[in-house]
Design a protein around this motif. Structure first.
Motif, PDB file in Angstrom:
ATOM      1  N   VAL A 109      -5.028  -4.184  11.581  1.00 47.06           N
ATOM      2  CA  VAL A 109      -3.972  -3.859  10.624  1.00 47.06           C
ATOM      3  C   VAL A 109      -2.649  -3.656  11.358  1.00 47.06           C
ATOM      4  CG1 VAL A 109      -3.178  -2.200   8.899  1.00 47.06           C
ATOM      5  CG2 VAL A 109      -5.581  -2.872   8.968  1.00 47.06           C
ATOM      6  N   GLY A 148      -2.549   3.609   2.111  1.00 41.17           N
ATOM      7  CA  GLY A 148      -3.127   3.001   3.307  1.00 41.17           C
ATOM      8  C   GLY A 148      -4.615   2.743   3.182  1.00 41.17           C
ATOM      9  N   ALA A 184      -0.057  -4.257   6.569  1.00 45.73           N
ATOM     10  CA  ALA A 184       0.077  -3.147   5.637  1.00 45.73           C
ATOM     11  C   ALA A 184       1.558  -2.942   5.371  1.00 45.73           C
ATOM     12  CB  ALA A 184      -0.545  -1.885   6.222  1.00 45.73           C
ATOM     13  N   THR A 192       0.822  -1.209   0.000  1.00 40.57           N
ATOM     14  CA  THR A 192       0.000   0.000   0.000  1.00 40.57           C
ATOM     15  C   THR A 192       0.851   1.253   0.000  1.00 40.57           C
ATOM     16  OG1 THR A 192      -1.798   1.154   1.154  1.00 40.57           O
ATOM     17  CG2 THR A 192      -0.190  -0.008   2.535  1.00 40.57           C
ATOM     18  N   PRO A 238      -5.713  -1.387   3.098  1.00 43.78           N
ATOM     19  CA  PRO A 238      -5.780  -2.069   4.400  1.00 43.78           C
ATOM     20  C   PRO A 238      -6.884  -1.529   5.307  1.00 43.78           C
ATOM     21  CG  PRO A 238      -3.779  -0.751   4.232  1.00 43.78           C
ATOM     22  CD  PRO A 238      -4.379  -0.819   2.862  1.00 43.78           C
ATOM     23  N   ALA A 295      -1.938   3.971   9.704  1.00 45.84           N
ATOM     24  CA  ALA A 295      -2.551   2.635   9.709  1.00 45.84           C
ATOM     25  C   ALA A 295      -2.524   1.985  11.083  1.00 45.84           C
ATOM     26  CB  ALA A 295      -1.855   1.735   8.695  1.00 45.84           C
TER      27      ALA A 295
END
Length: 484
Positions: A426, A392, A409, A389, A395, A420
């Motif tokens: 996550v 972000g 992530a 990612t 996720p 995140a």
């Protein structure tokens, strides 16, 4: 000797937000090690220099642990308060007469009257309205309004101190947000590069749009958190939805919200806000007095354990500690207790995944996120979901599924990874995609997950990514990978 490898333990999904203050400032690294994912800076207290030092200490401590920790700047907002007294504290009893008048001197209050800086009070209340001071322990019924002076009779007595908040039962007091002080604090927070900015006493989506415009004008990308604590915010589903959509995350600020809508309505509203936030793909924090007894005691009460567990089972992204870590006697122990309670709640059968197929996707990355979590929940031997990612967003969308499978992530943008840290389930990890031939990135991801102990031989990994490296919003590929 057996060749089977024991499955790695499932890490905690629900995140912990801890407020910094005198009790916790010297213990930031201990708190990170104990399990804090997000640090809250309360801008109702402290000068900018103090907050700058905290931000620097957080980043230094986090780099030493290898974890990504988010920073949340919580603006004071237009808190409506009474002024000061010549002598305090004192008690008001039922039947006592008490008046509030902005025309009075700021610190000249006495047993019969007190000032306020909220000059519009007299325009926004009527006879028979009930004003609540502080934590709702003191109730004043409005008798009449004469000019700027609001005359009341004490309905429920209690202790009076300077600076107690004023609320109107049922809501209705309005002051513009953000305030002039908030704007200065916002500029400072943006310049410091905080991850989240909480807007207090949000009444409508316009409050958040104003704040976002100020953030963008400052050249910042910090996310906006709507603090839901006013009756007006939840007066209709349409207004609440508009607030949620205008935000990046929502905080159920239960203190003022309970005062405004009534304590009996609070639990149902908390559940409704959490459910609706998740349906609209926004993160949600549950806050206020979650382990309040640990300000003074080394162990939480059974009621507090149930409260935290209930929020976890509702699907909140994070639970928040305020005075417990800011000024309490046991900040580290409180975080450790919260970790135990969260893990206990998440391990129950009632915390089953809720990946829904009855969902219309608005973008390709959203469809990939939903597909990834659906496959992960229904395919045997899946132990982790990984997501390459840049922004972000994927996720975060994955985390709306409430799966207990860890979502990793993976990216090379520290700001994205820190943000995140708030998302339920996550786990952000620095993964330098440009260190690999992108055509071989699948194997590199599996090897990385093995190295950090997330998966083992024979496990299955679900991987989402884009065809092109480091392109925001470019997630369009789903892979099922075996660990071999």
């Amino acid at each position: 000797m057996s060749t089977e490898t024991e499955n790695p333990p499932i890490p905690r999904s629900t995140k912990i937000v801890a407020t910094l203050g005198p009790a916790s400032d010297p213990k930031i690294k201990e708190l990170i090690n104990a399990g804090v994912d997000v640090f809250r800076l309360n801008f109702s207290y402290g000068a900018h220099e103090e907050h700058a030092a905290r931000i620097a200490n957080i980043r230094s401590a986090a780099s030493g642990t290898g974890r990504h920790v988010a920073i949340l700047a919580d603006l004071q907002g237009p808190k409506i308060r009474i002024g000061g007294f010549a002598s305090e504290p004192f008690e008001l009893a039922p039947g006592d007469k008490f008046s509030i008048d902005p025309a009075l001197p700021d610190d000249g209050g006495n047993r019969g009257e007190v000032s306020t800086k909220f000059t519009a009070l007299a325009e926004q209340v009527s006879p028979e309205d009930v004003l609540l001071l502080g934590d709702e322990s003191l109730e004043l019924e409005v008798i009449d309004v004469k000019g700027s002076r609001v005359n009341c009779v004490v309905a429920t007595g209690g202790e009076v101190r300077a600076g107690k908040g004023i609320n109107l039962r049922g809501g209705g007091l309005y002051a513009a947000t953000p305030t002039a002080r908030d704007i200065e604090d916002l500029k400072f927070a943006c310049d410091q590069g905080v991850d989240y900015l909480a807007i207090s006493f949000t009444s409508s989506a316009d409050d958040l749009k104003t704040a976002r415009k100020l953030v963008e004008e400052r050249g910042s990308a910090c996310a906006i958190v709507a603090k839901i604590e006013k009756a007006e915010a939840v007066a209709s589903d349409a207004n609440m939805d508009a607030i949620i959509k205008a935000s990046d995350a929502v905080m159920v600020a239960r203190g003022d919200l309970a005062i405004e809508i009534g304590e009996a309505a609070l639990m149902g509203m908390q559940k409704h806000i959490i459910k609706r936030s998740r349906e609209l793909n926004r993160c949600v924090i549950t806050a206020t007095q979650m382990m309040e007894s640990m300000v003074e005691n080394a162990h939480p009460t059974r009621a507090e354990i149930m409260d935290v567990s209930n929020a976890v089972l509702d699907g909140t992204d994070a639970v928040m500690l305020s005075a417990e870590t800011a000024t309490g006697k046991y900040p580290v122990e409180t975080v450790q207790a919260m970790v135990r309670v969260i893990l206990g709640a998440e391990s129950t059968p009632f915390a089953a995944p809720q990946t829904s197929l009855d969902h219309d996707c608005e973008a390709i990355d959203e469809s990939i996120a939903l597909a990834a979590m659906t496959v992960a929940e229904h395919l045997a031997d899946v132990r982790a979901v990984a997501c390459l990612t840049s922004s972000g967003n994927t996720p975060k969308l994955m985390s709306r599924s409430r799966s207990r499978l860890p979502i990793y992530a993976l990216g090379n943008n520290p700001r994205t990874l820190s943000r995140a840290a708030l998302y339920r389930g996550v786990h952000p990890r620095l993964f330098e995609t440009n260190s690999y031939d992108y055509a071989l990135v699948n194997e590199a991801v599996v090897e990385f997950l093995v190295q950090i102990g997330a998966v083992a031989h024979g496990d299955v990994v679900i991987l989402s990514k884009g065809d092109l490296e480091d392109v925001q919003g470019g997630t369009n590929t789903l892979k099922v990978l075996e660990v071999d």
